[in-house]
Write an enzyme that holds these catalytic residues in place. Sequence first.
Site, PDB file in Angstrom:
ATOM      1  N   ASN A  69       1.640   7.609   7.353  1.00  0.00           N
ATOM      2  CA  ASN A  69       1.748   6.275   7.940  1.00  0.00           C
ATOM      3  C   ASN A  69       1.679   5.226   6.828  1.00  0.00           C
ATOM      4  O   ASN A  69       1.214   5.517   5.717  1.00  0.00           O
ATOM      5  CB  ASN A  69       0.645   6.056   8.982  1.00  0.00           C
ATOM      6  CG  ASN A  69      -0.741   6.333   8.426  1.00  0.00           C
ATOM      7  OD1 ASN A  69      -1.195   5.668   7.521  1.00  0.00           O
ATOM      8  ND2 ASN A  69      -1.404   7.348   8.978  1.00  0.00           N
ATOM      9  N   PRO A  70       2.139   4.005   7.103  1.00  0.00           N
ATOM     10  CA  PRO A  70       2.156   2.970   6.066  1.00  0.00           C
ATOM     11  C   PRO A  70       0.790   2.672   5.458  1.00  0.00           C
ATOM     12  O   PRO A  70       0.703   2.363   4.266  1.00  0.00           O
ATOM     13  CB  PRO A  70       2.719   1.747   6.800  1.00  0.00           C
ATOM     14  CG  PRO A  70       3.609   2.327   7.842  1.00  0.00           C
ATOM     15  CD  PRO A  70       2.874   3.561   8.324  1.00  0.00           C
ATOM     16  N   TYR A  71      -0.265   2.760   6.250  1.00  0.00           N
ATOM     17  CA  TYR A  71      -1.603   2.535   5.697  1.00  0.00           C
ATOM     18  C   TYR A  71      -1.908   3.540   4.595  1.00  0.00           C
ATOM     19  O   TYR A  71      -2.285   3.173   3.477  1.00  0.00           O
ATOM     20  CB  TYR A  71      -2.649   2.619   6.803  1.00  0.00           C
ATOM     21  CG  TYR A  71      -4.070   2.622   6.302  1.00  0.00           C
ATOM     22  CD1 TYR A  71      -4.564   1.567   5.549  1.00  0.00           C
ATOM     23  CD2 TYR A  71      -4.920   3.697   6.570  1.00  0.00           C
ATOM     24  CE1 TYR A  71      -5.872   1.569   5.080  1.00  0.00           C
ATOM     25  CE2 TYR A  71      -6.229   3.704   6.110  1.00  0.00           C
ATOM     26  CZ  TYR A  71      -6.697   2.641   5.375  1.00  0.00           C
ATOM     27  OH  TYR A  71      -7.995   2.655   4.900  1.00  0.00           O
ATOM     28  N   GLY A  72      -1.743   4.833   4.897  1.00  0.00           N
ATOM     29  CA  GLY A  72      -2.004   5.864   3.907  1.00  0.00           C
ATOM     30  C   GLY A  72      -1.060   5.780   2.720  1.00  0.00           C
ATOM     31  O   GLY A  72      -1.456   5.978   1.565  1.00  0.00           O
ATOM     32  N   LYS A  75      -2.078   2.876   0.420  1.00  0.00           N
ATOM     33  CA  LYS A  75      -3.263   3.233  -0.366  1.00  0.00           C
ATOM     34  C   LYS A  75      -2.911   4.207  -1.490  1.00  0.00           C
ATOM     35  O   LYS A  75      -3.419   4.085  -2.613  1.00  0.00           O
ATOM     36  CB  LYS A  75      -4.328   3.849   0.545  1.00  0.00           C
ATOM     37  CG  LYS A  75      -5.129   2.848   1.341  1.00  0.00           C
ATOM     38  CD  LYS A  75      -6.090   2.054   0.475  1.00  0.00           C
ATOM     39  CE  LYS A  75      -7.056   1.232   1.306  1.00  0.00           C
ATOM     40  NZ  LYS A  75      -8.012   0.479   0.463  1.00  0.00           N
TER      41      LYS A  75
END
Length: 269
Positions: A69-72, A75
């Site tokens: 996902n974009p969050y991971g 990061k």
Amino acid sequence: MHFAAVAYVGESTLDPLKYYHNITSNTLVVLEAMATHGVKTLIYSSTCATYGEPDKMPITESTTQVPINPYGKAKKMAEDIILDFHKNSNMAVMILRYFNVIGSDPEGRLGEAPRPELREHGRISGACFDAARGIIPGLKVRGTDYSTRDGTCIRDYIDVNDLVDAHVKALEKALPGKVGIYNVGTGKGRTVREFVDACMKATGAKIKVEFLERRPGDYAEVYSDPTKIREELNWTAKYTDLQQSLQTAWIWQKSHHNGYGVSSVYVSS
């Protein structure tokens, strides 16, 4: 210590550019500022979301990072930038990959207060407390047919007080020119059903639970192997009583009905 970041997986899928800008681009800005002003030590908040869906449990620091996902992804990009920058500097770098953070400050000074519009994307602890307070009619649990001990997902819940201690230990052990990468978790997986049961006991509320089909992309279990951080930083999770962590957080929630906008202050006896 660089903590600042938006941190909701669901929101990141709806507004990915916000996450790449806030997490990845802004970390680049932090590094540029550090280089300009000669700051030589960085403790970076990362996440187990950088691992994606590992084939093998528990997750170690050498587990391949394939975020989903974009969050991971944001990061992991930030981690890559930090590591590339470090190659030509004498900076001390510590990257801490958090698992599922819960709890509050026992003295009542700090707690979790997500923006109201993000409640549906929030963490299960926030949803449990919202249900206990009657802000939402009940709790929706997605997935009851996973190959786990009770059919619900398993996650590694780390108390925020242990997380603070991990940062202190990381700072103490940070060495010029060296990189340390550590998972911060308990090494124990708890099911969603176990979590909800603990939340009901902590709040004393009867929470209506609706069990739904599993959500696409969710994985059955994610938990850490904390061996490396224990051996190298002498850190071990101490606040491992799930109900106690939730009870501490519940005290903060009851004292801050409007998040940090409330004027009342909880004082421990």
